[in-house]
Structures are given as structure tokens and as C-alpha cells.
Design an enzyme around this catalytic site. Structure first.
Site, PDB file in Angstrom:
ATOM      1  N   GLY B  24       0.723  -1.290   0.065  1.00  0.00           N
ATOM      2  CA  GLY B  24       0.100  -0.026   0.039  1.00  0.00           C
ATOM      3  C   GLY B  24       0.922   1.243   0.137  1.00  0.00           C
ATOM      4  O   GLY B  24       0.698   2.044  -0.987  1.00  0.00           O
ATOM      5  N   PHE B 127     -14.475   0.633  15.703  1.00  0.00           N
ATOM      6  CA  PHE B 127     -13.361  -0.184  15.883  1.00  0.00           C
ATOM      7  C   PHE B 127     -13.058   0.354  17.296  1.00  0.00           C
ATOM      8  O   PHE B 127     -13.525   1.296  17.810  1.00  0.00           O
ATOM      9  CB  PHE B 127     -12.333   0.399  14.735  1.00  0.00           C
ATOM     10  CG  PHE B 127     -12.005  -0.928  13.830  1.00  0.00           C
ATOM     11  CD1 PHE B 127     -12.964  -1.320  13.252  1.00  0.00           C
ATOM     12  CD2 PHE B 127     -10.823  -1.285  13.733  1.00  0.00           C
ATOM     13  CE1 PHE B 127     -12.715  -2.467  12.234  1.00  0.00           C
ATOM     14  CE2 PHE B 127     -10.294  -2.213  12.849  1.00  0.00           C
ATOM     15  CZ  PHE B 127     -11.374  -2.748  12.112  1.00  0.00           C
ATOM     16  N   ASP B 230      12.458  -6.599   5.260  1.00  0.00           N
ATOM     17  CA  ASP B 230      13.694  -6.459   4.479  1.00  0.00           C
ATOM     18  C   ASP B 230      14.271  -5.078   4.363  1.00  0.00           C
ATOM     19  O   ASP B 230      15.571  -4.863   4.669  1.00  0.00           O
ATOM     20  CB  ASP B 230      13.426  -6.986   3.083  1.00  0.00           C
ATOM     21  CG  ASP B 230      12.794  -8.471   3.084  1.00  0.00           C
ATOM     22  OD1 ASP B 230      13.314  -9.152   4.070  1.00  0.00           O
ATOM     23  OD2 ASP B 230      12.099  -8.769   2.079  1.00  0.00           O
ATOM     24  N   GLN B 249       2.452  -4.969  18.149  1.00  0.00           N
ATOM     25  CA  GLN B 249       1.173  -5.411  18.597  1.00  0.00           C
ATOM     26  C   GLN B 249       0.820  -6.716  18.323  1.00  0.00           C
ATOM     27  O   GLN B 249       1.188  -7.508  17.313  1.00  0.00           O
ATOM     28  CB  GLN B 249       0.458  -4.517  17.749  1.00  0.00           C
ATOM     29  CG  GLN B 249      -1.172  -4.549  17.802  1.00  0.00           C
ATOM     30  CD  GLN B 249      -2.014  -3.695  17.130  1.00  0.00           C
ATOM     31  OE1 GLN B 249      -2.316  -3.732  16.131  1.00  0.00           O
ATOM     32  NE2 GLN B 249      -2.434  -2.713  18.051  1.00  0.00           N
ATOM     33  N   HIS B 251      -2.458  -8.688  18.144  1.00  0.00           N
ATOM     34  CA  HIS B 251      -3.740  -8.705  17.893  1.00  0.00           C
ATOM     35  C   HIS B 251      -4.365  -9.642  18.607  1.00  0.00           C
ATOM     36  O   HIS B 251      -4.582 -10.963  18.685  1.00  0.00           O
ATOM     37  CB  HIS B 251      -4.034  -9.168  16.325  1.00  0.00           C
ATOM     38  CG  HIS B 251      -5.201  -8.418  15.753  1.00  0.00           C
ATOM     39  ND1 HIS B 251      -6.552  -9.035  16.213  1.00  0.00           N
ATOM     40  CD2 HIS B 251      -5.652  -7.407  14.941  1.00  0.00           C
ATOM     41  CE1 HIS B 251      -7.367  -8.359  15.794  1.00  0.00           C
ATOM     42  NE2 HIS B 251      -6.949  -7.377  14.930  1.00  0.00           N
ATOM     43  N   LEU B 261      -5.708 -13.756  10.694  1.00  0.00           N
ATOM     44  CA  LEU B 261      -6.216 -12.600  11.354  1.00  0.00           C
ATOM     45  C   LEU B 261      -7.877 -12.661  11.174  1.00  0.00           C
ATOM     46  O   LEU B 261      -8.426 -13.073  10.315  1.00  0.00           O
ATOM     47  CB  LEU B 261      -5.940 -11.508  10.627  1.00  0.00           C
ATOM     48  CG  LEU B 261      -6.644 -10.070  11.137  1.00  0.00           C
ATOM     49  CD1 LEU B 261      -6.357  -9.549  12.540  1.00  0.00           C
ATOM     50  CD2 LEU B 261      -6.122  -8.969  10.026  1.00  0.00           C
ATOM     51  N   GLU B 264     -11.070  -6.995  13.816  1.00  0.00           N
ATOM     52  CA  GLU B 264     -11.665  -6.310  15.068  1.00  0.00           C
ATOM     53  C   GLU B 264     -13.008  -5.648  14.647  1.00  0.00           C
ATOM     54  O   GLU B 264     -13.706  -5.529  15.465  1.00  0.00           O
ATOM     55  CB  GLU B 264     -10.849  -5.010  15.298  1.00  0.00           C
ATOM     56  CG  GLU B 264     -11.022  -4.499  16.508  1.00  0.00           C
ATOM     57  CD  GLU B 264      -9.967  -3.379  16.889  1.00  0.00           C
ATOM     58  OE1 GLU B 264      -8.702  -3.648  16.941  1.00  0.00           O
ATOM     59  OE2 GLU B 264     -10.183  -2.055  16.996  1.00  0.00           O
ATOM     60  N   ARG B 295      -6.254  -2.559  21.508  1.00  0.00           N
ATOM     61  CA  ARG B 295      -5.748  -4.092  21.305  1.00  0.00           C
ATOM     62  C   ARG B 295      -4.816  -4.389  22.331  1.00  0.00           C
ATOM     63  O   ARG B 295      -4.961  -5.529  22.639  1.00  0.00           O
ATOM     64  CB  ARG B 295      -5.108  -4.147  19.805  1.00  0.00           C
ATOM     65  CG  ARG B 295      -5.940  -3.772  18.777  1.00  0.00           C
ATOM     66  CD  ARG B 295      -5.390  -3.835  17.266  1.00  0.00           C
ATOM     67  NE  ARG B 295      -6.487  -4.089  16.215  1.00  0.00           N
ATOM     68  CZ  ARG B 295      -6.097  -3.906  14.985  1.00  0.00           C
ATOM     69  NH1 ARG B 295      -4.868  -3.799  14.639  1.00  0.00           N
ATOM     70  NH2 ARG B 295      -7.064  -3.726  14.319  1.00  0.00           N
ATOM     71  N   HIS B 362       1.001  -9.114  15.300  1.00  0.00           N
ATOM     72  CA  HIS B 362       0.259  -8.585  14.239  1.00  0.00           C
ATOM     73  C   HIS B 362       0.997  -7.396  13.530  1.00  0.00           C
ATOM     74  O   HIS B 362       0.935  -7.365  12.424  1.00  0.00           O
ATOM     75  CB  HIS B 362      -1.153  -8.078  14.899  1.00  0.00           C
ATOM     76  CG  HIS B 362      -1.880  -7.579  13.712  1.00  0.00           C
ATOM     77  ND1 HIS B 362      -2.224  -8.175  12.589  1.00  0.00           N
ATOM     78  CD2 HIS B 362      -2.644  -6.491  13.702  1.00  0.00           C
ATOM     79  CE1 HIS B 362      -3.062  -7.689  11.815  1.00  0.00           C
ATOM     80  NE2 HIS B 362      -3.435  -6.573  12.469  1.00  0.00           N
ATOM     81  N   ARG B 406      -0.842   0.820  18.149  1.00  0.00           N
ATOM     82  CA  ARG B 406      -1.755   1.281  16.896  1.00  0.00           C
ATOM     83  C   ARG B 406      -3.300   0.982  17.079  1.00  0.00           C
ATOM     84  O   ARG B 406      -3.388  -0.095  17.797  1.00  0.00           O
ATOM     85  CB  ARG B 406      -1.255   0.451  15.715  1.00  0.00           C
ATOM     86  CG  ARG B 406      -1.993   0.955  14.430  1.00  0.00           C
ATOM     87  CD  ARG B 406      -1.429   0.457  13.240  1.00  0.00           C
ATOM     88  NE  ARG B 406      -1.542  -0.901  13.036  1.00  0.00           N
ATOM     89  CZ  ARG B 406      -2.630  -1.785  12.737  1.00  0.00           C
ATOM     90  NH1 ARG B 406      -3.836  -1.003  12.510  1.00  0.00           N
ATOM     91  NH2 ARG B 406      -2.584  -2.766  12.491  1.00  0.00           N
ATOM     92  N   SER B 411      -3.462   1.545  10.199  1.00  0.00           N
ATOM     93  CA  SER B 411      -2.411   1.259   9.594  1.00  0.00           C
ATOM     94  C   SER B 411      -2.638   1.389   7.911  1.00  0.00           C
ATOM     95  O   SER B 411      -1.734   2.114   7.255  1.00  0.00           O
ATOM     96  CB  SER B 411      -1.938  -0.374   9.554  1.00  0.00           C
ATOM     97  OG  SER B 411      -3.066  -1.061   9.295  1.00  0.00           O
ATOM     98  N   LEU B 412      -3.767   1.143   7.541  1.00  0.00           N
ATOM     99  CA  LEU B 412      -4.284   1.362   5.830  1.00  0.00           C
ATOM    100  C   LEU B 412      -3.921   2.903   5.857  1.00  0.00           C
ATOM    101  O   LEU B 412      -3.684   3.473   4.888  1.00  0.00           O
ATOM    102  CB  LEU B 412      -5.463   0.842   5.624  1.00  0.00           C
ATOM    103  CG  LEU B 412      -5.646  -0.565   5.688  1.00  0.00           C
ATOM    104  CD1 LEU B 412      -7.048  -1.037   5.045  1.00  0.00           C
ATOM    105  CD2 LEU B 412      -4.625  -1.123   4.666  1.00  0.00           C
TER     106      LEU B 412
END
Lengths: 247, 595
Positions: B24, B127, B230, B249, B251, B261, B264, B295, B362, B406, B411-412
Site C-alpha cells: 500500500g 473499531f 527486509d 502489537q 492482535h 487474522l 476487529e 488492542r 500482528h 496502533r 495502518s491503512l
């Protein structure tokens, strides 16, 4: 073969060493619990690190590990061995119809080229609003069963028409995506999109044998999408004929 | 016999901007750069849509004011600062939350098939850790979703738009090490084509590490097999620092046994956790928001339930996530992917039965430290100093917007907001004449060393077994709960593993699609990240966010309201101040974090 072992017959080919591909047999202790074909491959690779295959998410959403498992295309990571074992044997081959790079890894260039050909992106030249473009839940529902494609190529490589004309027949995966954009109320290039599919090969090489539907690991139905495209093409042709008043 | 590859043996391919990683953040950065006309390439070890962003489920959190027309990015900012347990940089969090709506609307315009409300606007679900009115107005619903496949929809949309803009992709090319010049500027990477084995020097004025996380340092993780850190490892090997590496984190809901996964969003839609007595135990740990606490809080509560003998199953070692009361309609329309995963990996149908779950590694909150422009930096005499030519974005970076924990759906947002910001900054910098000096042949040779050593190995250790050792060590000593004496043991084990990792034996030396070579290098990368994690975790003598110390159970703002800053050269951890200077709002001072 003893009762507590499995026999895995695997397509092997390393272009640097092998003149021809061959099937290699591996024997492995039956796992204590049901595992996925991908887990089986991991176990074999620990014994023979020269085995090559693609994998990433290991949960059926990235589309890396499509392969031919006992004669049927599927994703190794979500195929339990219990569902494919025949007399404690399992045969693993690369996806059919594409050039093999090595072992279970195929060259997907032609597959991706067809995907790019259908212009797999939203086309809407109107000025975008400051916020999102609105879409009713009913219009959004039309994308279900289409946008979920993971480009694993299980469908297109199970299709004889695609084997025969991979350069000219778009194939079920890319046609599913073509229809995903045709069906999107926000996309304004439906006429263009249909026009680009109207030659004798792009869509019409599909003869509805439904291999694509029976192998899709995501339960999608490219055949239905292709049917929709075909009937839209027919309708658009009829309109042209009537408006011209000619044949 | 030596088969060493030297600079003169390999091709140099030159770009203005090079993005390592096709997930992303990488593809959002490349999109910005491809549109600018700069010569840009994305080098990705997998075809881009196989990147781990594809596995994100629940959504992208952003105050677009759809579910609630009065929603406010400042409320989102407050939640994120609090969720981060106050060591997120507030200037960066302000940028994330205020720029977020723009980035999300752009995704919609690109074609992302978001789910919709009746009025046609983007669907948003509740969430964990979300509130209205700075924690005073109850639960918010701020996570924009495409059913429970938001990451897939986002990643494919970004790939599609990169195709539209004609971005160069070096797919199934694997970056091995950073090349840097004598001024410590980054000038590109050494990489090889996985398909052919061809090695090349990919030279660039700007190199962006968008390589994602490294959850595979743990035995049990939701992360894809390719998440081996990497980019971060390459930076560490090049002597560049990492920040907040102790913050991992866990999850709450990874599928027991498989690690996959379970979003949530399940709890957002009304699902909840139960122990073996059928008790909804989160009511005891977080009386106000229950299952939608942060979380870290939920994961710890689950582990405590298990440790106190209230775990489910034969061995009492997991927890149940109950969804059946939501009904088949909600599950099929809002959580179809979860139903699929549960049937495949847990052998249960959530329409009828609860899903067995357990806290699972996670997300890496730490990473290569960057500012809001994606520019990586090191510390010189107690000040941040930019590393010319090196950028990072997404999970590989530590901006830091996630601090010690987080929030779900952030994250997205991080990927698209900072991928975009990095792309915009590089454009500006290169168009105004910025850039780096070339590296010498000796510099490039130095970056070929690791690959050469592996290719010339005739004896040594086996990748698969050393990897298992590493993952077990991290799982045992650096998991949900940590303790000084245990971590010391872990550190000792790690120094033994270091020897093995440095002496791997690559038996298969072939060129074409040799995944064993890739896996050996990935293991070396995992090790760098694991070591940074272990040393940082051992140093932080307090409990904050995801870092829970049995021997230091309380948060210690006096000594530890700061980032940990890991220097890979002397393997020492120093402290770096947290930013409390947002520009559009007053800073949020630390408060006791309860839910």
C-alpha cells in the site's frame, strides 16, 4: 507403501539442469492432523530445498500459490490434503497452459497482459467531488462477486480457450474484471469497454464450459460475468442496427 | 573457488526514485511519482497484489464524517494519541488525521469499492479505541470499509491506478542491501531478479523502503510469509537506526493454531469474547467500552484469562469469539471473508459457533525513524539529522503515529497518507535540484558482500531450522508479557543464533527462481529486526502500550515518556523526545489510559 506415509508426486523442472521436466516422487510421514497442501510443500522443501513454488499470505487472499493439485487447479494454502488425497497419493503440477519457469512456478506474463488489456481501472472524466462519489448500496452490491478476484489464474489456466489463444482470448479472470468496471455505476466508459471486447476472440472464445467456475478458490463466477458482457454486446449491436434502420 | 560478483560484473539500472516494496505505501508513493514524470520504479519481491496489505480486513479509519456528520479529525487525533499511550509524535498524528480524508476520498475516486450507507456515502464501522468528543461522547464509528476485504480492495485499486499511470515495476526482484557512498548517503540497492538470478545495482536519487512489517520474527503471527522486515534490516545493516522496536502489537484475535487474522470489525459489528464459562470477560477489564478497548488491553486481558485457568478448549489455551448472535445476514454481508477463513482454518462456521482465537503477533509499531515527509533520519549530537537519499513509509517506517500501540484501521491510513506525502516530498526535492553523490565501485562491492558470502557457502547452518529457533526464542521471551530475567536468557540465545545466521549454508546455488536463496536472506533480515526488538525491549523498564513488563508493571512518564532509539552499530538504546507540538490544535498531555 506403508500405511502411515503419503506419496507426493511433484512436477520438477530446473532450466539450468534439466533438459525435460519430470515427475519426482516423495514419501513423507502422514501428518498427525489435516494440513494444507502448502504446509505439505513446506515440509518437503525442508527435506529438499531445491523445490520451488510461490507463496505469500498463506490464507487464500494473495493468489500466489495457484497450482494443479490432483488434476484440479486450486490454491495450495486453502486446500486441505484430506480433500484431495487419493489412495494416500497426491500429484502436484504447475498451472497448465503457461510456460514453466521452474517446478511449480509459471510465467504469468500473458495472464497479466490480458488483465492490463481490459483497462482495469475506474474511468470517469467528470470532475471529482470534494468528497466521495456517491453510490447506492444496490449499485455497490453489483460489484460483489467481481471485485474479490485475487488474480491467482486458477480459472484462466483451466480454460482450453485460454490455452489455445492466450494472446487473443482475454480469459475468465480478466473478463471478470472487465465486467467489474462495466458494472460499476461510477465508471463512464461502458461503451468503449464493450467495443474493445467485440472482436471474435476477446469474449466470444468462451464456450461456457464452466471450468473457471468449478476451480475458482474464491467461489466467483466468471462465466456469469462473461454472459453479462455477451448479452450487453448483443443489445448494443441491436441498438445500432435499429437506429440506422439498416441491417 | 570464488564466484564473487563485483561491481563490474553487474548492470547498473538508474532511476530518479526507487521504491522497494509493492504494498500500500509503496504503490501510493509510486503513483504520486509516476504522475510527476520522474523516472520511478517499484521493486517488489512478489507481484504487487501479493503484498501483505491484501490481508487487511476491517478498514481504514478516518474522520470523513459519513457515519456521523459531526465527526472531527481532532477526535480521531485524540484517540490515536491516547491509543499510542502518549509516545506517538503529535505533529505526525495531526498530519495523519487531518490529511486522512483527502487520501481516503482519492482512493474512492480511483475506484476503491467501499461498502455504502443508504445515502450513498462510504460505510463506516466502529473499531476499538474510537471515541467522539475527545473521549467524552461515547463510541464512534470511524472505520471506512469494503466489507471485510478493505486491504484487498485498496491494494488492487492502487495497483490498477499504477497500471493506468504506467509505473515501472521490477516484479519478483529482491533487494538485498543498501548501497551508500562515503558521505553516508543512500544511492540505491543491490537486487536480483528471482526469476533469472541476475544481479543488478539499482541506482536512485531517492530510495524508499516500503517493505512492510516483520511479524515472522515470531512463531505465531497474522503476517504473511513474506513479512521479513527486509527494508528495516537493510537500513540496520547499513548502520542506520531504528525506533521503538520493542513495540509489537499482538492482535487479540488470530485464529487459534493457524494465526490468520480475524478482524476487529467482528467486535465492531457486535461480536464479543467469552471465556470457558461463557463469561463476557472484557466487562471486567474495560467496563466502558468492553471488547472495543485498545488492542493491547484486550490481548493482555485474554492472556490473563488463559493464565488464570479460564481459557477454552481441551488445553484451556484459547478464547472464543462469539458472533452467532449477529445472525447470518450481518455475517454474510459485513463479514463474509471472516466466515470463509473460519471455515477453512478453524473448521467452525461463525454463524453457528464461536471462533477459537488467541493473541497473535500482528504489527510492528517501530521501524526506520522518519519525519512526516518520509525522510529517514539518524541522531547526531542529540539532534535528528536527515539521511540523504533514504526514505521509509508504511509499516517499515516509524513516523511515529502509532507510538506504543496502533489503533485498528490506522495502518491503512498510515500507508496512503505517508506514501503520498513521501511521493510529494521526493518530487519537490528532486525537482529543486536535490539528490545524492554517486557511490564508488568499492561502496557497491561492499553491498555485494553478503550475497557473495551466501553464494559461496560450502557448509554451515540450515535456514529452516535456524528460522524456527529464532521464532521460538522471540515467542518465548519477547511476547505479550515480558520480564527482565527471561529477556536476558532470550538475548543470550539470540547471540548464539547470530552465529548461525551469519553462517548459513545455501545448498542450492542455481539461478532460476531459487527461493532458498531468498529465504536465507530473509532469515538474515528477520534476525536484524529481532535483535533490535530484543535489545530495545530489555532496555525499556516500564509498561506502556504493547510493551508489558511483569517486573515493571506501571507506566513511568518521568523516565520513559520518550522513544527508544536503537543504534545498530554499538547495539545501544538511547532516548529521543516525543513531539508534543502539533500546529493546529493544542497538544494532548498524557493522562491515565483507561477504556
Amino acid at each position: 507403501m506403508s500405511g502411515n506415509q503419503l506419496e507426493v508426486s511433484m512436477y520438477r523442472y530446473n532450466p539450468e539442469q534439466d533438459k525435460f521436466p519430470y515427475m519426482k516422487k516423495y514419501k513423507i510421514d502422514k501428518p498427525a492432523r489435516d494440513i494444507m497442501v502448502l504446509d505439505l510443500l513446506h515440509l518437503l522443501k525442508e527435506e529438499d530445498e531445491s523445490i520451488s513454488y510461490r507463496r505469500s499470505c498463506r490464507e487464500g487472499v494473495c493468489g500466489s500459490d495457484g497450482m494443479n493439485i490432483n488434476g484440479k487447479n486450486g490454491l495450495a494454502c486453502i486446500t486441505p490434503i484430506s480433500s484431495v488425497l487419493k489412495k494416500d497419493k497426491i500429484e502436484l503440477r504447475p498451472l497448465p497452459g503457461l510456460p514453466v519457469i521452474r517446478d511449480l512456478v509459471v510465467d504469468m506474463t500473458e495472464f497479466y497482459a490480458q488483465y492490463e488489456k481490459i483497462k482495469p481501472f475506474l474511468q470517469n472524466n467528470t470532475t471529482a467531488p470534494e468528497q466521495e462519489r456517491l453510490q447506492s448500496p444496490e449499485d455497490r452490491d453489483k460489484l460483489d462477486g467481481l471485485y474479490e478476484c485475487i488474480l491467482c489464474a486458477c480459472c484462466s489456466t483451466s480454460c482450453p480457450s485460454f490455452w489455445w489463444n492466450p494472446d487473443k482470448f482475454v480469459g475468465p479472470a480478466a473478463l471478470l474484471q472487465a465486467y467489474r468496471f462495466i458494472a460499476d455505476s461510477r465508471d463512464l466508459e461502458t461503451v468503449e469497454r464493450l467495443d474493445e471486447l467485440s472482436d471474435p476472440f476477446s469474449v466470444y472464445r468462451c464456450h461456457g464450459i464452466m471450468n473457471c467456475v468449478s476451480v475458482c478458490p474464491k467461489g466467483l463466477n466468471p462465466n456469469k460475468a462473461i454472459g453479462e458482457i455477451k448479452s450487453m454486446l448483443l443489445k448494443s449491436k441491436k441498438n445500432i442496427i435499429t437506429s440506422d434502420g439498416t441491417n | 573457488m570464488s564466484n564473487s560478483i563485483l561491481t563490474n560484473d553487474i548492470k547498473t539500472i538508474e532511476f530518479d526514485a526507487l521504491i522497494v516494496g509493492g504494498g500500500g505505501s509503496g504503490m501510493r508513493a509510486s503513483l504520486e511519482l509516476a504522475k510527476s514524470g520522474l523516472k520511478t520504479a517499484v521493486v517488489s519481491k512478489v507481484f504487487p497484489t501479493r503484498s501483505h496489505t491484501v490481508s487487511a480486513q476491517g478498514g481504514i479509519t478516518c474522520a470523513i464524517a459519513s457515519a456521523d456528520p459531526n465527526d472531527d479529525w481532532r477526535w480521531h487525533m485524540y484517540d490515536t494519541v491516547k491509543g499510542a499511550d502518549f509516545i506517538g509524535d503529535q505533529d505526525a498524528i495531526e498530519y495523519l488525521c487531518s490529511e486522512g480524508p483527502k487520501a481516503v476520498f482519492e482512493l474512492e475516486h480511483m475506484g476503491l469499492p467501499f461498502s455504502r450507507f443508504e445515502n450513498g456515502r462510504i460505510y463506516q464501522r466502529p473499531f476499538g479505541g474510537q471515541s467522539k468528543d475527545f473521549g467524552k461522547g461515547g463510541q464512534a464509528a470511524r472505520t471506512c470499509a469494503a466489507a471485510d476485504r478493505t486491504g484487498h480492495a485498496l491494494l488492487h485499486t492502487l495497483y490498477q491506478n499504477n497500471v493506468k499511470e504506467g509505473t515501472n515495476f521490477l516484479n519478483e526482484w529482491f533487494a538485498v542491501d543498501i548501497v551508500k557512498n562515503s558521505k553516508d548517503e543512500v544511492t540505491g540497492v543491490i537486487a536480483f531478479s528471482i526469476e533469472s538470478g541476475e544481479v543488478a545495482y539499482l541506482k536512485a536519487q531517492a530510495t524508499v523502503m516500503a517493505t512492510g512489517g516483520a511479524g515472522r520474527i515470531y512463531a505465531s503471527t497474522t503476517n504473511a510469509l513474506i513479512n521479513t522486515g527486509d527494508g528495516l534490516a537493510m537500513a540496520l545493516r547499513a548502520g542506520f537506526p531504528a525506533q521503538d522496536m520493542e513495540m509489537w502489537q499482538f492482535h487479540p484475535t488470530g485464529i487459534y493454531g493457524a494465526g490468520s487474522l480475524v478482524t476487529e470489525g467482528c467486535r465492531g459489528e457486535g461480536g464479543y469474547l467469552i471465556n470457558k464459562d461463557g463469561e463476557r470477560f472484557m466487562e471486567r477489564y474495560a467496563p466502558n467500552v468492553k471488547d472495543l478497548a485498545g488492542r493491547d488491553v484486550v490481548a493482555r486481558s485474554m492472556v490473563l484469562e488463559i493464565l488464570e485457568g479460564r481459557g477454552c478448549g481441551e488445553n484451556g489455551d484459547h478464547i472464543f469469539l462469539k458472533l452467532d448472535h449477529l445472525g447470518a445476514d450481518v455475517l454474510n454481508s459485513k463479514l463474509p471473508g471472516i466466515c470463509e477463513l473460519s471455515r477453512t482454518f478453524a473448521h467452525v462456521d461463525p454463524i453457528y459457533e464461536p471462533i477459537p482465537v488467541v493473541p497473535t503477533c500482528h504489527y510492528m509499531m517501530g521501524g526506520t525513524p522518519t519525519n512526516v515527509n518520509g525522510q529517514a533520519f539518524k541522531r547526531t549530537n542529540g539532534n535528528d539529522s536527515i539521511i540523504s537519499g533514504l526514505f521509509a513509509a508504511g509499516e517499515a517506517a516509524c513516523v511515529s503515529v502509532h507510538g506504543a500501540n496502533r489503533l485498528g484501521g490506522n495502518s491503512l491510513l498510515d500507508l496512503v497518507v505517508f506514501g503520498r506525502a513521501t511521493g510529494m516530498h521526493i518530487q519537490e526535492e528532486l525537482k529543486s535540484g536535490g539528490g545524492v553523490e554517486s557511490s564508488s565501485n568499492d561502496d557497491i562491492n561492499a553491498s555485494l558482500e553478503r550475497l557473495n558470502k551466501l553464494n559461496e557457502s560450502t557448509s554451515g547452518h540450515d535456514t529452516a531450522s535456524v528460522k524456527r529457533e529464532l521464532q521460538e526464542c522471540m515467542q518465548n521471551y519477547f511476547g505479550v508479557f515480558r520480564r527482565g530475567d527471561f529477556m536476558e536468557k532470550g538475548l543470550n540465545e539470540l547471540s548464539e543464533i547470530r552465529e548461525k545466521v551469519n553462517n548459513l549454508h545455501l545448498k542450492d546455488k542455481s539461478s532460476a527462481f531459487n527461493t532458498s536463496r531468498v529465504e536465507a536472506i530473509e532469515l538474515q533480515n528477520l534476525f536484524e529486526v529481532a535483535e533490535a526488538t530484543a535489545i530495545s525491549a530489555f532496555e525499556r523498564n516500564e509498561s506502556r502500550g504493547a510493551h508489558a513488563r511483569d517486573d515493571f508493571p506501571d507506566r513511568d512518564d518521568e523516565n520513559w515518556l520518550c522513544h527508544s532509539f536503537y543504534d545498530p552499530v554499538d547495539k545501544k538504546v538511547s532516548k529521543r523526545e516525543v513531539n508534543f507540538a502539533p500546529t493546529k490544535v493544542d497538544a494532548f498531555p498524557p493522562i491515565v489510559r483507561t477504556y
